[in-house]
Design a protein around this motif. Sequence first.
Motif, PDB file in Angstrom:
ATOM      1  N   LYS A   1      -7.758  -2.537   0.788  1.00  0.00           N
ATOM      2  CA  LYS A   1      -6.492  -2.732   0.076  1.00  0.00           C
ATOM      3  C   LYS A   1      -5.753  -1.403  -0.085  1.00  0.00           C
ATOM      4  N   VAL A   2      -6.477  -0.358  -0.503  1.00  0.00           N
ATOM      5  CA  VAL A   2      -5.864   0.963  -0.694  1.00  0.00           C
ATOM      6  C   VAL A   2      -5.341   1.496   0.634  1.00  0.00           C
ATOM      7  N   ILE A   3      -6.119   1.360   1.695  1.00  0.00           N
ATOM      8  CA  ILE A   3      -5.693   1.849   3.008  1.00  0.00           C
ATOM      9  C   ILE A   3      -4.415   1.146   3.448  1.00  0.00           C
ATOM     10  N   ASN A   4      -4.332  -0.152   3.229  1.00  0.00           N
ATOM     11  CA  ASN A   4      -3.145  -0.912   3.639  1.00  0.00           C
ATOM     12  C   ASN A   4      -1.917  -0.564   2.809  1.00  0.00           C
ATOM     13  N   GLU A   5      -2.102  -0.054   1.587  1.00  0.00           N
ATOM     14  CA  GLU A   5      -0.985   0.311   0.715  1.00  0.00           C
ATOM     15  C   GLU A   5      -0.374   1.668   1.056  1.00  0.00           C
ATOM     16  N   VAL A   6      -1.131   2.555   1.670  1.00  0.00           N
ATOM     17  CA  VAL A   6      -0.659   3.919   1.934  1.00  0.00           C
ATOM     18  C   VAL A   6       0.131   3.954   3.241  1.00  0.00           C
TER      19      VAL A   6
ATOM     20  N   PHE B   1       2.197   6.997   4.016  1.00  0.00           N
ATOM     21  CA  PHE B   1       2.067   8.407   4.378  1.00  0.00           C
ATOM     22  C   PHE B   1       1.193   9.064   3.326  1.00  0.00           C
ATOM     23  N   GLY B   2       0.011   9.500   3.680  1.00  0.00           N
ATOM     24  CA  GLY B   2      -0.849  10.139   2.700  1.00  0.00           C
ATOM     25  C   GLY B   2      -2.304  10.126   3.121  1.00  0.00           C
ATOM     26  N   THR B   3      -3.176  10.243   2.119  1.00  0.00           N
ATOM     27  CA  THR B   3      -4.606  10.306   2.400  1.00  0.00           C
ATOM     28  C   THR B   3      -5.373   9.371   1.465  1.00  0.00           C
ATOM     29  N   VAL B   4      -6.523   8.928   1.940  1.00  0.00           N
ATOM     30  CA  VAL B   4      -7.479   8.187   1.126  1.00  0.00           C
ATOM     31  C   VAL B   4      -8.785   8.966   1.195  1.00  0.00           C
TER      32      VAL B   4
ATOM     33  N   VAL C   1     -18.534   5.985  -5.023  1.00  0.00           N
ATOM     34  CA  VAL C   1     -18.370   5.871  -6.470  1.00  0.00           C
ATOM     35  C   VAL C   1     -16.907   5.995  -6.895  1.00  0.00           C
ATOM     36  N   GLN C   2     -16.058   6.471  -5.982  1.00  0.00           N
ATOM     37  CA  GLN C   2     -14.648   6.649  -6.339  1.00  0.00           C
ATOM     38  C   GLN C   2     -13.805   6.630  -5.077  1.00  0.00           C
ATOM     39  N   ILE C   3     -12.609   6.051  -5.204  1.00  0.00           N
ATOM     40  CA  ILE C   3     -11.629   6.059  -4.116  1.00  0.00           C
ATOM     41  C   ILE C   3     -10.375   6.726  -4.667  1.00  0.00           C
ATOM     42  N   GLU C   4      -9.914   7.776  -3.979  1.00  0.00           N
ATOM     43  CA  GLU C   4      -8.700   8.479  -4.395  1.00  0.00           C
ATOM     44  C   GLU C   4      -7.612   8.241  -3.364  1.00  0.00           C
ATOM     45  N   LYS C   5      -6.395   7.979  -3.863  1.00  0.00           N
ATOM     46  CA  LYS C   5      -5.248   7.754  -2.986  1.00  0.00           C
ATOM     47  C   LYS C   5      -4.199   8.805  -3.306  1.00  0.00           C
ATOM     48  N   ASN C   6      -3.719   9.502  -2.287  1.00  0.00           N
ATOM     49  CA  ASN C   6      -2.674  10.498  -2.443  1.00  0.00           C
ATOM     50  C   ASN C   6      -1.576  10.122  -1.463  1.00  0.00           C
ATOM     51  N   GLU C   7      -0.447   9.668  -1.991  1.00  0.00           N
ATOM     52  CA  GLU C   7       0.626   9.201  -1.113  1.00  0.00           C
ATOM     53  C   GLU C   7       1.837  10.103  -1.217  1.00  0.00           C
ATOM     54  N   LYS C   8       2.433  10.361  -0.081  1.00  0.00           N
ATOM     55  CA  LYS C   8       3.643  11.180  -0.028  1.00  0.00           C
ATOM     56  C   LYS C   8       4.842  10.251   0.088  1.00  0.00           C
ATOM     57  N   ILE C   9       5.898  10.606  -0.599  1.00  0.00           N
ATOM     58  CA  ILE C   9       7.139   9.849  -0.514  1.00  0.00           C
ATOM     59  C   ILE C   9       8.154  10.718   0.220  1.00  0.00           C
ATOM     60  N   ARG C  10       8.594  10.240   1.354  1.00  0.00           N
ATOM     61  CA  ARG C  10       9.509  11.027   2.178  1.00  0.00           C
ATOM     62  C   ARG C  10      10.957  10.663   1.852  1.00  0.00           C
ATOM     63  N   LEU C  11      11.727  11.684   1.566  1.00  0.00           N
ATOM     64  CA  LEU C  11      13.159  11.519   1.310  1.00  0.00           C
ATOM     65  C   LEU C  11      13.910  12.004   2.525  1.00  0.00           C
ATOM     66  N   ARG C  12      14.750  11.190   3.047  1.00  0.00           N
ATOM     67  CA  ARG C  12      15.478  11.572   4.277  1.00  0.00           C
ATOM     68  C   ARG C  12      16.915  11.840   4.020  1.00  0.00           C
TER      69      ARG C  12
END
Length: 53
Positions: free
Chosen positions: A22-27, A29-32, A42-53
């Motif tokens: 689910k987390v992978i499908n939500e990202v 641009f970013g990292t899991v 024991v933990q899943i971290e999501k770091n998503e970048k928001i690109r402004l054009r």
Amino acid sequence: MTEKMNKKEDPIVKETLDKLLKVINEVHFGTVTLIIQEGKIVQIEKNEKIRLR
């Protein structure tokens, strides 16, 4: 090999795998990142970048 033995050898339970997918499908641009202790997730971290054009 019995199913009981197979569960002991498989450290990723279905619930964890479902959450990870689910987390992978939500990202877009970013990292899991997975945090693993004693061979288990024991933990899943999501770091998503928001690109402004």
